[in-house]
Design a protein around this motif. Structure first.
Motif, PDB file in Angstrom:
ATOM      1  N   LEU A 131       1.127  -0.921   0.143  1.00  0.00           N
ATOM      2  CA  LEU A 131      -0.023   0.062  -0.305  1.00  0.00           C
ATOM      3  C   LEU A 131       0.939   1.336  -0.103  1.00  0.00           C
ATOM      4  N   ALA A 132       1.946   1.182   0.820  1.00  0.00           N
ATOM      5  CA  ALA A 132       2.708   2.411   0.891  1.00  0.00           C
ATOM      6  C   ALA A 132       3.179   2.576  -0.400  1.00  0.00           C
ATOM      7  N   VAL A 133       3.592   1.752  -1.433  1.00  0.00           N
ATOM      8  CA  VAL A 133       4.609   1.895  -2.463  1.00  0.00           C
ATOM      9  C   VAL A 133       3.546   2.418  -3.642  1.00  0.00           C
ATOM     10  N   VAL A 134       2.018   1.942  -3.416  1.00  0.00           N
ATOM     11  CA  VAL A 134       0.979   2.332  -4.312  1.00  0.00           C
ATOM     12  C   VAL A 134       0.776   3.850  -4.216  1.00  0.00           C
ATOM     13  N   VAL A 135       0.850   4.210  -2.903  1.00  0.00           N
ATOM     14  CA  VAL A 135       0.946   5.789  -2.824  1.00  0.00           C
ATOM     15  C   VAL A 135       1.695   6.525  -3.248  1.00  0.00           C
ATOM     16  N   ALA A 136       3.109   5.905  -3.397  1.00  0.00           N
ATOM     17  CA  ALA A 136       4.664   6.754  -3.813  1.00  0.00           C
ATOM     18  C   ALA A 136       4.377   6.392  -5.094  1.00  0.00           C
ATOM     19  N   MET A 137       3.394   5.978  -5.681  1.00  0.00           N
ATOM     20  CA  MET A 137       3.515   5.969  -6.930  1.00  0.00           C
ATOM     21  C   MET A 137       2.594   6.506  -7.925  1.00  0.00           C
ATOM     22  N   VAL A 138       1.339   6.961  -7.107  1.00  0.00           N
ATOM     23  CA  VAL A 138       0.191   7.828  -7.475  1.00  0.00           C
ATOM     24  C   VAL A 138       0.578   9.292  -6.817  1.00  0.00           C
ATOM     25  N   SER A 139       0.722   9.247  -6.169  1.00  0.00           N
ATOM     26  CA  SER A 139       0.921  10.695  -5.500  1.00  0.00           C
ATOM     27  C   SER A 139       2.760  11.282  -4.540  1.00  0.00           C
ATOM     28  N   PRO A 140       3.521  11.199  -4.313  1.00  0.00           N
ATOM     29  CA  PRO A 140       3.618  12.666  -5.913  1.00  0.00           C
ATOM     30  C   PRO A 140       4.334  11.551  -6.519  1.00  0.00           C
ATOM     31  N   GLY A 141       4.644   9.781  -6.462  1.00  0.00           N
ATOM     32  CA  GLY A 141       5.779   9.439  -7.711  1.00  0.00           C
ATOM     33  C   GLY A 141       6.479   9.579  -6.830  1.00  0.00           C
ATOM     34  N   LEU A 142       7.328   8.318  -7.314  1.00  0.00           N
ATOM     35  CA  LEU A 142       8.613   8.133  -7.437  1.00  0.00           C
ATOM     36  C   LEU A 142       9.463   8.113  -8.125  1.00  0.00           C
ATOM     37  N   GLY A 143      10.229   8.824  -6.620  1.00  0.00           N
ATOM     38  CA  GLY A 143      11.187  10.458  -8.017  1.00  0.00           C
ATOM     39  C   GLY A 143      12.349  10.342  -6.907  1.00  0.00           C
ATOM     40  N   ASN A 144      12.772  11.821  -6.800  1.00  0.00           N
ATOM     41  CA  ASN A 144      14.306  12.144  -6.114  1.00  0.00           C
ATOM     42  C   ASN A 144      13.226  13.138  -4.866  1.00  0.00           C
ATOM     43  N   ASP A 145      12.026  13.613  -4.791  1.00  0.00           N
ATOM     44  CA  ASP A 145      11.307  13.478  -3.766  1.00  0.00           C
ATOM     45  C   ASP A 145      11.688  13.029  -2.237  1.00  0.00           C
ATOM     46  N   THR A 146      12.954  12.751  -1.488  1.00  0.00           N
ATOM     47  CA  THR A 146      12.856  12.820  -0.072  1.00  0.00           C
ATOM     48  C   THR A 146      12.768  13.314   1.134  1.00  0.00           C
ATOM     49  N   SER A 147      11.605  14.567   1.141  1.00  0.00           N
ATOM     50  CA  SER A 147      11.306  15.261   1.789  1.00  0.00           C
ATOM     51  C   SER A 147      10.705  14.477   2.872  1.00  0.00           C
ATOM     52  N   ALA A 174       7.657  14.971   4.699  1.00  0.00           N
ATOM     53  CA  ALA A 174       6.468  15.285   3.958  1.00  0.00           C
ATOM     54  C   ALA A 174       5.957  14.140   2.827  1.00  0.00           C
ATOM     55  N   HIS A 175       6.997  13.744   1.787  1.00  0.00           N
ATOM     56  CA  HIS A 175       6.964  12.820   1.540  1.00  0.00           C
ATOM     57  C   HIS A 175       6.460  11.320   2.325  1.00  0.00           C
ATOM     58  N   PHE A 176       7.536  10.496   2.960  1.00  0.00           N
ATOM     59  CA  PHE A 176       7.451   9.880   3.683  1.00  0.00           C
ATOM     60  C   PHE A 176       6.094   9.897   4.834  1.00  0.00           C
ATOM     61  N   ALA A 177       5.744  10.900   4.555  1.00  0.00           N
ATOM     62  CA  ALA A 177       4.683  10.549   6.018  1.00  0.00           C
ATOM     63  C   ALA A 177       3.681  10.752   5.023  1.00  0.00           C
ATOM     64  N   LEU A 178       3.441  11.012   3.950  1.00  0.00           N
ATOM     65  CA  LEU A 178       1.948  10.954   2.966  1.00  0.00           C
ATOM     66  C   LEU A 178       2.181   9.176   2.312  1.00  0.00           C
ATOM     67  N   MET A 179       3.083   8.984   1.910  1.00  0.00           N
ATOM     68  CA  MET A 179       3.279   7.337   2.147  1.00  0.00           C
ATOM     69  C   MET A 179       2.929   6.054   3.016  1.00  0.00           C
ATOM     70  N   LEU A 180       3.637   7.169   4.359  1.00  0.00           N
ATOM     71  CA  LEU A 180       3.177   5.636   5.742  1.00  0.00           C
ATOM     72  C   LEU A 180       1.872   6.199   6.103  1.00  0.00           C
ATOM     73  N   VAL A 181       1.621   7.309   6.170  1.00  0.00           N
ATOM     74  CA  VAL A 181      -0.723   7.762   6.914  1.00  0.00           C
ATOM     75  C   VAL A 181      -1.502   7.471   5.326  1.00  0.00           C
ATOM     76  N   THR A 182      -1.044   7.811   4.707  1.00  0.00           N
ATOM     77  CA  THR A 182      -2.194   7.594   3.728  1.00  0.00           C
ATOM     78  C   THR A 182      -3.075   6.259   3.704  1.00  0.00           C
ATOM     79  N   PRO A 183      -2.256   5.502   3.542  1.00  0.00           N
ATOM     80  CA  PRO A 183      -3.378   3.962   4.259  1.00  0.00           C
ATOM     81  C   PRO A 183      -3.848   3.411   5.785  1.00  0.00           C
ATOM     82  N   VAL A 184      -3.299   3.997   5.986  1.00  0.00           N
ATOM     83  CA  VAL A 184      -3.754   3.964   7.441  1.00  0.00           C
ATOM     84  C   VAL A 184      -5.353   3.808   7.634  1.00  0.00           C
ATOM     85  N   PRO A 185      -5.796   5.076   7.158  1.00  0.00           N
ATOM     86  CA  PRO A 185      -7.461   4.528   7.107  1.00  0.00           C
ATOM     87  C   PRO A 185      -7.625   3.613   6.699  1.00  0.00           C
ATOM     88  N   LEU A 186      -7.583   3.291   5.723  1.00  0.00           N
ATOM     89  CA  LEU A 186      -7.396   1.485   4.801  1.00  0.00           C
ATOM     90  C   LEU A 186      -7.116   0.664   5.881  1.00  0.00           C
TER      91      LEU A 186
END
Length: 404
Positions: free
Chosen positions: A32-48, A50-62
């Motif tokens: 799920l974390a990888v899917v979120v990373a691929m959808v937004s903001p996408g896998l790239g050079n963004d290592t902020s 906020a980027h990691f928090a988005l990948m780890l927090v977004t799937p939690v409600p699911l």
């Protein structure tokens, strides 16, 4: 003779399949974390952050919604058995039934979140660690990596190759530790609740009690059959009469056949055989015991009143075993002496009394296993048993409630 080469103890897990199945288990948890990373903001050079928090927090409600599904615990338990403990028998501390309470669902939610986050760390360490190790060995690969996080120079140096084995071991150790952590957490988060553990303990206790009851039945049945056979054989030899010998052999045959039937029934229960077992004898079958004792030479007088067929099954079956034990004790300790059996059912209670001539050599102690078994049976049924000398006779009197 071939020599088996063994790795040093810290490296032995590298040859075990469980190390890699646990690694796969964590990879699946990070999907799920990888899917979120691929959808937004996408896998790239963004290592902020906020980027990691988005990948780890977004799937939690699911995951919270998934944890509300009772069957989710069963599904996760299946994966645990297959991937965290492969090749072993099912882990005894993992619940395989659906969630029963809110506490179970909360623990399943904690398990899913832990698997997501630790799985994401495992994916990150695997991908970056493998790339770093390869880069240390191949200069062209290193030029495409960012060296600052490793504290190394931006451009490849020859001595990086010396660090590659150390880096590989560290990556392997991190992956092994992650799998071991999940295996340690599984019984705590996917294990049975206290209520389920109590129910399992009660079930085990019931099985032990049933086995003890069956063992006691075997003791009563086999002991009765052997006692009758010994008494009958001795009496037939002493009598020297062909007719008496014929009757004695017939009594031995009948008693032995009954004992074999009981033995077969008990063994089927112990083996959990699916085939139906024979009916357990009740007080309605007391005539068999009386005739068996008479066949051994004892003068047995009976006084039976009330409707024995109306006595509840458990009370009637246990009453039969008590009577069997009483008659066996008479034949074993006093021989074929005059005996009186009284059975009365009515008024909400069952009375069973056996009187026989008191053995001359003793006022027979009351601590035998047979008499103790009679008392225990009576107490379990809410009744009482008295055993001991009375008016020059040995008396066993049992009173059991049968109302309701």
């Amino acid at each position: 003779m071939d020599r088996v080469i063994s790795l040093p103890r810290p490296l032995r897990p590298a040859l075990r399949a469980v190390t890699y199945t646990r690694w796969l288990h964590l990879f699946i948890g990070a999907v799920l974390a990888v899917v979120v990373a691929m959808v937004s903001p996408g896998l790239g050079n963004d290592t902020s952050l906020a980027h990691f928090a988005l990948m780890l927090v977004t799937p939690v409600p699911l995951l919270a919604v998934a944890a509300l599904i009772p069957a989710m615990r069963t599904a996760e338990s299946v994966q645990v058995d297959l991937l965290l403990y492969p090749g072993d028998r099912p882990h005894p501390d993992i619940a395989r039934s659906p969630s029963q309470s809110w506490g179970d669902k909360v623990r399943v939610f904690g398990w899913l979140v832990t698997r997501l986050w630790l799985g994401f760390v495992t994916v990150t360490v695997t991908v970056n660690g493998a790339a770093g190790v390869v880069g240390m060995l191949v200069p062209s690969v290193w030029d495409g990596l960012t060296a600052e996080p490793l504290g190394l120079h931006e451009h490849w140096q020859w001595w990086y190759r010396l660090l590659a084995p150390v880096a590989a071991v560290l990556v392997y150790a991190a992956l092994w530790a992650s799998g071991a952590a999940m295996a340690a957490l599984a019984p705590k988060l996917l294990g049975p609740s206290p209520a389920e553990r109590l129910a399992k303990l009660e079930e085990r206790t019931e099985r032990l009690l049933e086995h003890n009851r069956l063992a006691r039945e075997l003791h009563d049945t086999i002991g009765h059959a052997l006692t009758v056979a010994v008494v009958q054989a001795g009496a037939a030899r002493a009598a020297g009469s062909p007719e008496f010998t014929e009757r004695a052999l017939a009594a031995i045959e009948d008693t032995g056949r009954e004992a074999l039937n009981d033995l077969d029934r008990v063994l089927k229960v112990l083996r959990e055989d699916a085939a139906p077992v024979s009916r357990r004898p009740t007080l309605a079958d007391a005539g068999r015991l009386v005739e068996s004792a008479r066949g051994a030479g004892a003068e047995v007088r009976t006084d039976i009143s009330g409707d024995l067929d109306a006595v509840p099954g458990p009370v009637s079956r246990e009453g039969y075993r008590m009577l069997q034990e009483c008659l066996t004790n008479v034949l074993r300790h006093a021989g074929p002496v005059p005996t009186t059996v009284r059975i009365a059912a009515g008024g909400g209670r069952l009375e069973l009394e056996v009187r026989s001539k008191l053995p001359a050599e003793s006022a027979a102690g009351t601590g035998g296993s047979g008499l103790r078994g009679i008392r225990e049976r009576a107490e379990l049924l809410g009744g009482a048993a008295e055993c001991g000398p009375c008016d020059g006779e040995w008396r066993v009197r049992v009173e059991l409630p049968i109302a309701g």
